[in-house]
Design a protein around this motif. Structure first.
Motif, PDB file in Angstrom:
ATOM      1  N   TYR A 137       0.830  -1.196   0.000  1.00  0.00           N
ATOM      2  CA  TYR A 137       0.000   0.000   0.000  1.00  0.00           C
ATOM      3  C   TYR A 137       0.875   1.261   0.000  1.00  0.00           C
ATOM      4  CZ  TYR A 137      -3.648  -3.412   1.014  1.00  0.00           C
ATOM      5  OH  TYR A 137      -4.478  -4.498   0.970  1.00  0.00           O
ATOM      6  N   GLY A 138       0.305   2.399   0.342  1.00  0.00           N
ATOM      7  CA  GLY A 138       1.037   3.651   0.259  1.00  0.00           C
ATOM      8  C   GLY A 138       1.370   4.020  -1.182  1.00  0.00           C
ATOM      9  N   ILE A 139       2.270   4.980  -1.357  1.00  0.00           N
ATOM     10  CA  ILE A 139       2.682   5.413  -2.695  1.00  0.00           C
ATOM     11  C   ILE A 139       3.357   4.268  -3.442  1.00  0.00           C
ATOM     12  CG2 ILE A 139       4.104   7.023  -4.013  1.00  0.00           C
ATOM     13  CD1 ILE A 139       1.746   8.342  -2.685  1.00  0.00           C
ATOM     14  N   GLY A 140       4.137   3.481  -2.725  1.00  0.00           N
ATOM     15  CA  GLY A 140       4.775   2.327  -3.353  1.00  0.00           C
ATOM     16  C   GLY A 140       3.754   1.354  -3.907  1.00  0.00           C
ATOM     17  N   GLY A 141       2.622   1.220  -3.192  1.00  0.00           N
ATOM     18  CA  GLY A 141       1.552   0.348  -3.674  1.00  0.00           C
ATOM     19  C   GLY A 141       0.941   0.863  -4.968  1.00  0.00           C
ATOM     20  N   LEU A 142       0.832   2.188  -5.081  1.00  0.00           N
ATOM     21  CA  LEU A 142       0.315   2.765  -6.327  1.00  0.00           C
ATOM     22  C   LEU A 142       1.227   2.424  -7.497  1.00  0.00           C
ATOM     23  CD1 LEU A 142      -0.848   6.384  -5.361  1.00  0.00           C
ATOM     24  CD2 LEU A 142      -2.208   4.300  -5.485  1.00  0.00           C
ATOM     25  N   ILE A 143       2.543   2.517  -7.275  1.00  0.00           N
ATOM     26  CA  ILE A 143       3.498   2.250  -8.350  1.00  0.00           C
ATOM     27  C   ILE A 143       3.473   0.771  -8.726  1.00  0.00           C
ATOM     28  CG2 ILE A 143       5.952   2.221  -8.961  1.00  0.00           C
ATOM     29  CD1 ILE A 143       6.283   4.718  -7.226  1.00  0.00           C
ATOM     30  N   HIS A 144       3.499  -0.097  -7.697  1.00  0.00           N
ATOM     31  CA  HIS A 144       3.482  -1.532  -8.015  1.00  0.00           C
ATOM     32  C   HIS A 144       2.140  -1.917  -8.633  1.00  0.00           C
ATOM     33  CE1 HIS A 144       5.532  -5.426  -7.597  1.00  0.00           C
ATOM     34  NE2 HIS A 144       4.321  -5.927  -7.548  1.00  0.00           N
ATOM     35  N   GLY A 145       1.057  -1.299  -8.160  1.00  0.00           N
ATOM     36  CA  GLY A 145      -0.253  -1.550  -8.756  1.00  0.00           C
ATOM     37  C   GLY A 145      -0.272  -1.134 -10.220  1.00  0.00           C
ATOM     38  N   ALA A 146       0.392  -0.009 -10.526  1.00  0.00           N
ATOM     39  CA  ALA A 146       0.476   0.436 -11.918  1.00  0.00           C
ATOM     40  C   ALA A 146       1.235  -0.577 -12.767  1.00  0.00           C
ATOM     41  CB  ALA A 146       1.165   1.802 -11.991  1.00  0.00           C
ATOM     42  N   ALA A 147       2.275  -1.192 -12.183  1.00  0.00           N
ATOM     43  CA  ALA A 147       3.036  -2.203 -12.913  1.00  0.00           C
ATOM     44  C   ALA A 147       2.189  -3.444 -13.174  1.00  0.00           C
ATOM     45  CB  ALA A 147       4.292  -2.582 -12.131  1.00  0.00           C
ATOM     46  N   VAL A 148       1.375  -3.828 -12.181  1.00  0.00           N
ATOM     47  CA  VAL A 148       0.528  -5.019 -12.327  1.00  0.00           C
ATOM     48  C   VAL A 148      -0.556  -4.795 -13.379  1.00  0.00           C
ATOM     49  CG1 VAL A 148      -1.171  -6.480 -11.150  1.00  0.00           C
ATOM     50  CG2 VAL A 148       0.973  -5.889 -10.002  1.00  0.00           C
ATOM     51  N   ILE A 149      -1.233  -3.651 -13.309  1.00  0.00           N
ATOM     52  CA  ILE A 149      -2.326  -3.395 -14.248  1.00  0.00           C
ATOM     53  C   ILE A 149      -1.823  -2.899 -15.595  1.00  0.00           C
ATOM     54  CG2 ILE A 149      -4.031  -2.916 -12.454  1.00  0.00           C
ATOM     55  CD1 ILE A 149      -3.625   0.091 -13.115  1.00  0.00           C
ATOM     56  N   PHE A 150      -0.503  -2.754 -15.733  1.00  0.00           N
ATOM     57  CA  PHE A 150       0.050  -2.419 -17.041  1.00  0.00           C
ATOM     58  C   PHE A 150      -0.474  -3.393 -18.090  1.00  0.00           C
ATOM     59  CE2 PHE A 150       3.320  -2.679 -20.326  1.00  0.00           C
ATOM     60  CZ  PHE A 150       3.458  -1.350 -20.664  1.00  0.00           C
ATOM     61  N   PHE A 151      -0.689  -4.621 -17.655  1.00  0.00           N
ATOM     62  CA  PHE A 151      -1.234  -5.644 -18.540  1.00  0.00           C
ATOM     63  C   PHE A 151      -2.554  -5.193 -19.153  1.00  0.00           C
ATOM     64  CE2 PHE A 151      -3.536  -9.484 -19.639  1.00  0.00           C
ATOM     65  CZ  PHE A 151      -2.551 -10.307 -20.164  1.00  0.00           C
ATOM     66  N   ALA A 152      -3.298  -4.375 -18.412  1.00  0.00           N
ATOM     67  CA  ALA A 152      -4.612  -3.930 -18.883  1.00  0.00           C
ATOM     68  C   ALA A 152      -4.507  -3.088 -20.154  1.00  0.00           C
ATOM     69  CB  ALA A 152      -5.320  -3.117 -17.793  1.00  0.00           C
TER      70      ALA A 152
END
Length: 526
Positions: A253-268
């Protein structure tokens, strides 16, 4: 060794693939690929494990990155309208060795992405079958040793293989063997269904949103930072980027979670660049390719942000780590008819995504085979269907194996790694060609050059490093690249058409000898 731009354009002029796709076909082709597993499946995982309601911000981050990359793709696709996408672009700029590496990356992107989508398709198919009273044995709905969860997130079995995923890949492969024009028609119909369902989910679901579920937008880091740690946005962003660089995954979570979440949903967002693989089958590529790439990206970005806002507004983000999160949201609305409609739309939509991804992979192999880097048989075109049928069958079988026996997390992360690395190279290619080929006719030019391609390359590298912080992903990727490079030196470099002084042009795509050996190019392009 590298191909000259003129040589690549000449190969396009003498290509044997049927040119039947217009601007609308290309936009729909892109939408058909983009809207799929990313929004229907991985959004739930990214929200639950990394970003929380901030998944909306993650979509903005990734959408901005893809806009930069899309502008670079549009320039290259209009100037070099050939089959092979980024592989061909790299061949024209950084040479054959870099093109081979790009081919390896695109294999991860398209081949594994199709398998990833098949796993997502399986989740919605199983859910729909449950609604009508037909229970698929849970052991046959997941890869070996993967825990099978029901819609409530409860583990009910351990997987043996994902049979529905294997079957759907097989059916899509047969459709692609039949022909691209027929496939494009089916895709257009499916895209219409999919868009209707996504827009209906946004409009109807908005009535069931609980704004309290959006707060806090960015969940606090777990575990919490020590007392006295600076928690303003800039310090959090700095720590998040440092964690990416160092591979620190101790916080979520936190800002780091936003970045990692962006990497995961990059697939989208995978799919906008798949339009570029259709360059050799576009009627007017100089005009239609930029429209197809940018049009599909803009439409899908708006839909993604709205869909994710509704999703996390209906279901608390911690409950979204399930195989079919949007189906879970519609079930919580209590509208049984709408839940069934959404599942049917997801099944249809994911089918079109597999169609485009497998299509893209077969065209890349087709181009690499014509270049001699892969066996010539992969470029064999069916006399009736005019499609690379042997190549398509082989790609389909490989994708079936990955879909049936690898987990969704492993497939999506590896596909994202390949995509991000490939996109970074595309941005660099635009910069290289601007310097090495200043006189090249570019019907579309990337705006704000060189800021846009530099920003795109840097953002790709940040998200790539975020995914590589996972040991299993990092080890697989590095070993995969090493093995691929060894194969190039054992086979590709010896069989290369360019290296042997042969260019693919002429009737029926048969090779013919160059009037000079490579290295003796009078224009210095060898």
């Amino acid at each position: 060794m590298r191909k000259s731009v003129g040589q690549i354009q000449a190969e396009h002029e003498h290509g044997e693939l049927k040119r039947s796709l217009g601007a609308l076909n290309l936009v729909l082709l892109g939408i058909g690929c983009i809207i799929g597993t990313g929004i229907f499946v991985l959004t739930g995982r990214a929200a639950a494990q990394f970003a929380g309601p901030g998944i909306m911000v993650s979509f903005v981050i990734t959408g901005l990155l893809c806009a930069f990359v899309a502008l670079c793709y549009a320039e290259l696709a209009s100037a070099l309208p050939v089959s092979g996408s980024a592989y061909s672009y790299t061949y024209a700029s950084m040479g054959e060795g870099a093109a081979w590496v790009m081919g390896l990356l695109l294999l991860l992107e398209y081949g594994l992405a199709a398998s990833t989508v098949a796993v997502g398709w399986s989740g919605y198919f199983v859910s729909l079958m449950h609604d009508i009273g037909w229970i698929v044995p849970p052991e046959l709905t997941a890869a070996p040793e993967v825990a099978v969860k029901d819609m409530a997130g409860t583990v009910v079995a351990t997987g043996v293989m994902n049979l529905p995923a294997i079957v759907i890949i097989g059916l899509v492969t047969l459709l692609l063997v039949r022909g691209v024009s027929e496939s494009a028609t089916v895709n257009n119909i499916i895209v219409a269904i999919k868009l209707t369902v996504v827009i209906a989910f946004i409009v109807i679901g908005a009535r069931y949103v609980h704004p309290a579920h959006w707060s806090p937008l960015i969940p606090a880091e777990i575990p919490a930072r020590p007392p006295g740690t600076a928690m303003d946005i800039w310090h959090q962003t700095g720590r998040a980027l440092m964690s990416v660089i160092t591979g620190d995954t101790s916080h979520k979570y936190g800002i780091g979670g936003l970045i990692h979440g962006a990497a995961v949903i990059f697939f989208a967002y995978l799919g906008f660049e798949a339009v570029s693989t259709a360059g050799a089958e576009s009627r007017n590529p100089a005009k239609d390719m930029p429209i197809g790439i940018l049009g599909a990206l803009v439409i899908c970005t708006v839909l993604y942000i709205a869909t994710s806002a509704v999703l996390v507004g209906i279901v608390p983000y911690a409950q979204l780590d399930v195989p079919a999160p949007i189906a879970l949201a519609t079930d919580m609305m209590g509208l049984k008819w709408f839940s069934v409609l959404v599942k049917i739309g997801a099944i249809a939509g994911l089918s079109s995504v597999m169609l485009v991804l497998l299509y893209g992979q077969t065209r890349i192999f087709y181009t690499m085979s014509r270049d001699g880097l892969l066996p010539r048989s992969l470029a064999t075109v069916h006399k009736t269907f005019r499609t690379p049928w042997i190549n398509t069958i082989i790609v389909g079988i490989a994708a079936m194996g990955a879909a049936g026996f690898l987990s969704l997390d492993a497939l999506s992360d590896l596909s994202n790694v390949g995509s991000l690395a490939a996109f970074a190279l595309v941005c660099i290619t635009v910069i290289y060609l601007r310097a090495s080929e200043p006189g090249l006719v570019r019907p579309f030019r990337t705006p704000l050059f060189p800021a846009v391609p530099i920003a795109g390359a840097l953002m790709c590298l940040v998200l790539l490093m975020s995914l590589m912080s996972t040991e299993a992903t990092r080890n697989f990727f590095l070993i995969y690249l090493a093995v691929g490079i060894v194969i190039y030196f054992l086979y590709g470099i010896r069989m290369s058409a360019l290296g042997r002084g042969v260019v693919v042009a002429g009737a029926e795509g048969e090779p013919r000898e160059l009037p000079h050996r490579v290295g003796e190019d009078p224009e210095g392009q060898g």
